[in-house]
Structure formats: C-alpha cells, structure tokens
Design an enzyme around this catalytic site. Sequence first.
Site, short mmCIF file in Angstrom:
data_model
loop_
_atom_site.label_atom_id
_atom_site.label_comp_id
_atom_site.label_asym_id
_atom_site.label_seq_id
_atom_site.Cartn_x
_atom_site.Cartn_y
_atom_site.Cartn_z
N GLU A 183 45.84 21.43 48.22
CA GLU A 183 46.54 20.22 47.77
C GLU A 183 48.04 20.52 47.72
OE1 GLU A 183 45.90 19.01 43.69
OE2 GLU A 183 45.39 17.00 44.37
N SER A 197 44.72 19.33 37.45
CA SER A 197 44.45 20.21 38.59
C SER A 197 43.04 20.82 38.48
CB SER A 197 45.48 21.33 38.63
OG SER A 197 45.43 22.06 37.41
N THR A 198 42.51 21.22 39.62
CA THR A 198 41.19 21.83 39.64
C THR A 198 41.18 23.13 38.84
OG1 THR A 198 40.57 20.75 41.70
CG2 THR A 198 39.44 22.81 41.21
N GLU A 238 38.47 14.75 36.34
CA GLU A 238 39.05 14.12 37.53
C GLU A 238 40.09 15.08 38.06
OE1 GLU A 238 38.09 11.31 38.89
OE2 GLU A 238 36.72 10.73 37.30
N CYS A 265 46.35 12.38 43.66
CA CYS A 265 45.06 13.01 43.93
C CYS A 265 44.38 12.38 45.13
CB CYS A 265 44.17 12.90 42.70
SG CYS A 265 43.96 11.21 42.14
N LYS A 276 46.38 13.92 24.69
CA LYS A 276 47.51 14.80 25.01
C LYS A 276 48.03 14.44 26.40
CE LYS A 276 48.43 18.64 27.07
NZ LYS A 276 49.81 18.35 27.51
P1 NAD Z 1 47.68 20.17 35.32
O1 NAD Z 1 46.27 20.61 35.47
O2 NAD Z 1 48.74 21.19 35.42
O3 NAD Z 1 47.90 19.46 33.91
C1 NAD Z 1 47.10 18.36 33.50
C2 NAD Z 1 47.08 18.31 31.99
O4 NAD Z 1 46.42 19.48 31.50
C3 NAD Z 1 48.48 18.31 31.35
O5 NAD Z 1 48.48 17.47 30.21
C4 NAD Z 1 48.65 19.76 30.93
O6 NAD Z 1 49.54 19.95 29.85
C5 NAD Z 1 47.22 20.11 30.53
N1 NAD Z 1 46.94 21.55 30.54
C6 NAD Z 1 47.59 22.53 31.20
N2 NAD Z 1 47.05 23.73 30.90
C7 NAD Z 1 46.03 23.50 30.03
C8 NAD Z 1 45.08 24.32 29.36
N3 NAD Z 1 45.10 25.64 29.49
N4 NAD Z 1 44.16 23.72 28.58
C9 NAD Z 1 44.12 22.37 28.45
N5 NAD Z 1 45.01 21.54 29.02
C10 NAD Z 1 45.95 22.10 29.82
O7 NAD Z 1 47.89 19.00 36.37
P2 NAD Z 1 49.22 18.21 36.69
O8 NAD Z 1 50.12 19.10 37.48
O9 NAD Z 1 49.73 17.57 35.46
O10 NAD Z 1 48.65 17.03 37.62
C11 NAD Z 1 48.44 17.18 38.98
C12 NAD Z 1 46.98 17.43 39.28
O11 NAD Z 1 46.19 16.37 38.73
C13 NAD Z 1 46.69 17.43 40.75
O12 NAD Z 1 45.82 18.47 41.06
C14 NAD Z 1 46.00 16.08 40.97
O13 NAD Z 1 45.16 16.03 42.09
C15 NAD Z 1 45.27 15.91 39.71
N6 NAD Z 1 44.95 14.50 39.48
C16 NAD Z 1 43.67 14.08 39.68
C17 NAD Z 1 43.35 12.73 39.53
C18 NAD Z 1 41.94 12.22 39.72
O14 NAD Z 1 41.66 11.13 39.25
N7 NAD Z 1 41.07 12.96 40.39
C19 NAD Z 1 44.35 11.82 39.18
C20 NAD Z 1 45.64 12.30 39.00
C21 NAD Z 1 45.93 13.64 39.15
#
Ligand code: NAD
Length: 504
Positions: A397, A244-245, A265, A299, A190
Amino acid sequence: MTVLVNPKALSDQKPRDFKMLIDGQWVGSAESSALIERVAPSHGVVVSRYQSGSKVDAERAIAAARRAFDTGPWPRMTAAERSAVLLKAADLIAERSEELAYLDAIEAGKPIAQVRGEIAGSVDIWRYAAALARDLHGESYNTLGDVTLGVVLREAIGVVSIITPWNFPFLIVGQKLPFALAAGCTAVVKPSEMTSGSTIVLGEILLEAGVPAGVVNIVTGTGPEVGALLTSHPEVDMISFTGSTGVGKLTMTNAAQTLKKVSLELGGKNPQIVFPDADLDAFIDAAVFGAYFNAGECCNAGSRLILHKSIASDVVARIAELAKSVKVGDPLDSTTQVGAIITPQHLDKIAGYVAGAKRAGAEVAHGGETLDLGMGQFMAPTILSHVTPAMAVAREEVFGPVLSVLTFDTTAEAIEIANSIDYGLSAGVWSRDFDTCLTIGRRVRAGTVWMNTFMDGASELPFGGYKQSGLGRELGRHAVEDYTETKTLNMHIGSRTGWWMPRG
Ligand code: NAD
C-alpha cells in the site's frame, strides 16, 4: 504539466484548541499539560492543538463508559428514543458541516469540496443508523415442542473502543459510532493524533443532541499510549478499529488477552481489471478518480490497473493525458481535486516507492515527482507503467497518488494477478460483457467488486475486506447487529421432568 492551485496563506493563523470529552465534561489531560500540535499539511502552520491524552485519561474514559453502560439510561431507553437522538445528531452535523469540512480539509490536507461530500455522506449514515436502531430484534422459536419456547435476544455488547485513522477523519467515525449507539452501546473514541478536530466537534454535537454523559467519550493522544490501552483494557467489550494492517494485527493481539470482539478495517491494494470491450472513456475517468481521489491516501484507492495487453499502451497514454489536468494544491480552494500529503515523512515514503519501482524497471508515464508549492507537501499524480506483479509498488500500500499499471493476456491470468497479494478490500472490472464481469466479480477475493464503475458507495451496502484487509463489515443492514451479543432464553412451560423423574 499538472495544474497547480497554490495555497494562500491562512488569514487567521491562530490554532484552534481542543479538549477531551470524558463523562460529559470537557477536560484537559490529567497527567500532561503538553499539547499535540497539528501542522496543516498544505500550509505548514499549526492549525489545531489537542490534549496529549495518557493511559490515566483513557482509563477514566473507559470507567465512564462502563458506568454509563452498566447503570445509565442509554442502553435502557427504547430504540425509538435512541433513534430520535441519532436523527437530531444528523441534523446538527448538517448544520455544522462547513466547520467540520474546514477542520478535515486543513488538518488532513483534503480538498474541501471532497470533504463536503464526505460530511453529507456521513449525515446519511447517521440517519440510516437511526432507522436501523428501530429494527434491531432477535428471533423466537415456537417450534420446539409443547414444553419449550425459545427466544433469541440481541443485547448491546457493552463498551466499545473506536479507533480511527487520519485519511477520512469524520466519515470513518461515522461508520462506527452511530451503529454502536443505535445498539445501545457506550464508547470511547480515539481519533488519529493528526486529525482529531472534527471528531471532537462531533462530541459537542452529540451532547447537544441529547446523548447522556459518559455514553460517548473522546480521548486524544497517540496510538501506543491511548490506543494500546483501549485495545487491551479488561472493561472494554469490543474494538472497532480502522487503520493500517500492521496496527490492526497488534490490536488483535492485544484484544486476545481478554477475548474482545474485534472489527478491523485495514489496508488495500485494489485492482481494476480492464478488458478490451470496456467503455474506455468511462474507465479512463474512473482510473484517474480511483487513483488520485484523496491524493491516493485511501484504503479503497484503485492503485493497481490490470489492463489487457492489447489496450495497455493506448490506455496509459490517455490516463496520462487526463492526469495532466488534475488540479493539485490548496485544499481550501473548492476547485482543487488533489490536496496535500499528510506529513513530510509520508511524502518521502511515497517518493521512495516511486524511486524503488524505477530501479526495478518500471517507467514513469506521468508525474513521479514531489511538488514545491511554496508551503506544505504535495506529490504529482503519478503513473508507473511496466510494473510487474513482484514489485513492491504492485503489492504494498503506497498510500499516495501513484498508479501502477500491470498487464494480462487471459482472464485467468488477470484473476491470478488480482488475487496474488495479501490484501482483498475492493476491486473493479470493466467490460461490456456480462459473463466477464460476473466471472471476475465471483473469482476476485475482495469485499467489494465494482462493475463498470469505481468507488461508489451507499449506507445500505456492507463494506470491508477479505484477507489482510480486515475482519467484519461496516454499513449495511447488519451494521447494528455487529455491536450486539446474542442471548438465548430457553423457557420451559409446565413442571420440568426428565432426568430423575420420568417424563410424562
Ligand atoms: P494507523 O494504523 O497508523 O493508525 C490508525 C489509528 O490507530 C490511529 O488513531 C493511531 O493513533 C492508532 N494506533 C497507532 N498505534 C496503535 C497501537 N499500538 N494501538 C492502538 N492504536 C494505535 O493508520 P493511519 O496511518 O492512521 O491510516 C492509514 C491506514 O488506514 C491505511 O493502511 C489505510 O488503508 C487504512 N484505512 C482503512 C480503511 C478501511 O475501511 N479498510 C479506511 C481508511 C483507512
């Protein structure tokens, strides 16, 4: 003044339509004809339309992946055969790299020159996973006495849910899927609902490369609808999540109900600690790169500078000077270094952090404002000085091009500031002194510590976070093992005696 590269109107504004991949077929949503429209963050027009996948679609995809795992050929092929498919996929990714780069640039607002690098990096990862596939093996114990032989098998874990964010759409799915496939797993992917295009093209590539139907399924849609099902469904064996965390914690809670393996991650707030004896020319460049690469929506962003007090004001002035020449604007212009911000809401959030920091006593050494380029949403590369460890901008962040500058007197103080927050993804240290670099390298709690460089990477090097930055590691030589279960074969040689019948 930040150099601007104004976006040019798109000559072909017709949006590209995408389907979902379920059981080898390109399908629409079973329940909803509504489409998710992606507005380019740089150009303000709809550029892509994805299917609004539902729980029913996700269930069909999981069922297909389950069948493909339980009865299909993929887990039963030789590793050499799977490896050949992955190598073919890598070649096809390279062939379609311009198409993929365009999609990530226009959907995520990322500079096209940067995305080309990410696609090339991804090709390398697919090839690396293909190599690792052939080296996946267990262990044998021929040391357990005359009557026992122990064999430890590595078996593919099963059906894996792969959930990815919007900031590196193609690169991140490539840090997960090739390793899962190398192990013999099947998957439901997804992508983020904002940047699904390149992942769907990857589905086309994988079918062409010879991945059998049902082995890779791609369901588009929102997190609460599709993502939540993928993290809670009993037929899923493992979740590999990047995001996200907050959603990472939710993922773990969902997974706990059926005790799935979870790999996370998550976010970062990464410090760069700089000592007076550092090569400051090299550091200034790395500071600007670390903070503004991917518009800080990264990130790994080096968003916290921890500078020795004796050099702080000079270093801030030099970073501000270099930041003036950073080219912000049209992601499709190959000279652009900083593209657009993912959504108007996210731009507001970034601007809110800057305003909050100013109210708390920080000073803007450069930037600080949003930019009006006639279309899309952009933020000036920003430097905040006089930031203290307690401020939100030093702990949370921001996920934008905002650099916070803190200062220290002693090495112990620098380490304390670096470790004082909830994240622990990566860190940097700058000094010409070997002992200083190693002390910081060993004491800072982060999954990666760069020494006299920043944000370099290689397929061979594990990547992941301490503390609330994640769980587990991606890449590196153990990456395929992460997608396996361990099974012990305990074999008895000769007739068994011992409980009722005396041994011997
Ligand atoms: P997000 O957590 O909002 O979304 C990530 C994914 O999770 C998306 O596909 C989203 O649709 C899905 N999602 C959202 N709600 C969900 C739920 N209730 N259940 C399951 N899946 C769900 O993050 P984002 O805004 O897309 O990305 C930014 C974040 O990602 C930042 O915090 C960044 O630090 C982190 N990130 C971490 C790394 C790493 O390798 N550590 C790499 C890239 C991004």
